[in-house]
Design a protein around this motif. Structure first.
Motif, PDB file in Angstrom:
ATOM      1  N   ASP A 171       3.837   9.700  10.011  1.00 16.15           N
ATOM      2  CA  ASP A 171       3.243   9.101   8.803  1.00 16.15           C
ATOM      3  C   ASP A 171       4.314   8.644   7.812  1.00 16.15           C
ATOM      4  N   LEU A 172       5.106   7.672   8.251  1.00 15.79           N
ATOM      5  CA  LEU A 172       6.159   7.094   7.424  1.00 15.79           C
ATOM      6  C   LEU A 172       5.535   6.162   6.391  1.00 15.79           C
ATOM      7  N   ASN A 173       5.799   6.408   5.108  1.00 16.59           N
ATOM      8  CA  ASN A 173       5.239   5.614   4.015  1.00 16.59           C
ATOM      9  C   ASN A 173       6.382   5.126   3.128  1.00 16.59           C
ATOM     10  N   ASP A 202       1.786   5.347  11.441  1.00 13.24           N
ATOM     11  CA  ASP A 202       1.366   6.642  11.983  1.00 13.24           C
ATOM     12  C   ASP A 202       1.683   6.776  13.467  1.00 13.24           C
ATOM     13  N   GLY A 238       1.334   0.277   3.368  1.00 11.77           N
ATOM     14  CA  GLY A 238       0.543   1.284   4.053  1.00 11.77           C
ATOM     15  C   GLY A 238       1.418   2.301   4.733  1.00 11.77           C
ATOM     16  N   MET A 239       1.068   2.678   5.954  1.00 13.20           N
ATOM     17  CA  MET A 239       1.754   3.798   6.601  1.00 13.20           C
ATOM     18  C   MET A 239       1.885   3.548   8.100  1.00 13.20           C
ATOM     19  N   SER A 245       8.719   7.202  -1.796  1.00 15.38           N
ATOM     20  CA  SER A 245       8.458   6.977  -0.374  1.00 15.38           C
ATOM     21  C   SER A 245       8.510   8.333   0.326  1.00 15.38           C
ATOM     22  N   SER A 246       7.913   8.437   1.499  1.00 18.58           N
ATOM     23  CA  SER A 246       7.816   9.765   2.111  1.00 18.58           C
ATOM     24  C   SER A 246       7.541   9.678   3.606  1.00 18.58           C
ATOM     25  N   PHE A 247       7.658  10.813   4.260  1.00 12.85           N
ATOM     26  CA  PHE A 247       7.152  10.989   5.615  1.00 12.85           C
ATOM     27  C   PHE A 247       6.930  12.478   5.825  1.00 12.85           C
ATOM     28  N   ASP A 294       6.145  -5.074  10.643  1.00 11.82           N
ATOM     29  CA  ASP A 294       6.222  -4.322   9.393  1.00 11.82           C
ATOM     30  C   ASP A 294       7.582  -4.391   8.709  1.00 11.82           C
TER      31      ASP A 294
END
Length: 223
Positions: free
Chosen positions: A184-186, A22, A19-20, A110-112, A48
């Motif tokens: 919003d680190l994913n 936030d 998930g993410m 992966s992203s943010f 996490d």
């Protein structure tokens, strides 16, 4: 407990990150001064498997969220992470950095989201080892537009799409004090090794079984 041991223990005891993050769990009560600013460190390690080191400060927005810092988080939520030596104090001209560790490893895609003050010099690099070690890959990024809302510092967000080959284990962000925010680190977990190396206990059990089999065959041959 060492950092590597803590990361390994978190990975063993907890499910992998899915998930993410936030950062909306950050409240004013996390901060002794009541401003909603907290250095993240191991805050998300056990839950996490994600660890922050260095100048990563989770902050609660003053924009409809009763926080202190004047920013609008991505998707109009309440929490984000600021690159800062200490956001309680007046910012300095010195450089600062933070590292994000993920012991399970994460893959490309992966992203943010990030927001940076105009003309700010900063860098985002992913590494194939923990703590920003090993081989690094710089991630292309540019400064965001200046906020067009009076009194707000950060409000315009851009996507940092982490494209790289193989598996990465850490992200390092560097820049000037209090000029960069992340939200919003994913992290997409790397697939598990389909052919993991057998554990020492399993090897000993297998060798013991082979020895017993050989002994029984020799005994039968004597009869």
């Amino acid at each position: 407990m060492s950092k590597l041991l803590a990361l390994a223990l978190a990975a063993a005891l907890q499910p992998a990150f899915a998930g993410m993050l936030d950062f909306n769990d950050i409240t004013n009560s996390d901060d002794a001064a009541g401003f909603g600013m907290v250095q993240l460190m191991d805050r998300y390690l056990l839950s996490d498997g994600v660890q922050f080191t260095g100048g990563a400060w989770g902050e609660r927005s003053a924009y409809n969220c009763d926080g202190f810092n004047s920013f609008v988080a991505h998707d109009l939520s309440c929490g984000a992470v600021q690159l800062a030596s200490d956001p309680h104090n007046v910012k300095s001209s010195s450089d600062v950095s933070f590292t994000i560790n993920f012991a399970d490893g994460f893959t490309t895609g992966s992203s943010f989201y990030y927001s940076a003050l105009k003309d700010t010099r900063f860098s985002i690099t992913v590494y194939d080892q923990l703590d920003g070690k090993g081989t690094g890959k710089a991630i292309a990024a540019s400064t965001s537009a200046t906020c067009d809302v009076s009194g707000l510092t950060f409000c315009d967000w851009s996507l940092a799409d982490l494209q790289f080959a193989g598996t990465a284990y850490s992200i390092v962000v560097k820049g000037a004090d209090q000029t960069f925010m992340l939200d919003d680190l994913n992290l997409i977990q790397a697939p598990a090794n389909p052919n993991p190396a057998p554990e020492p206990g399993s090897i000993a059990l297998a060798l013991g079984g082979l020895g017993a089999l050989g002994w029984s065959r020799r005994r039968a041959a004597r009869r």
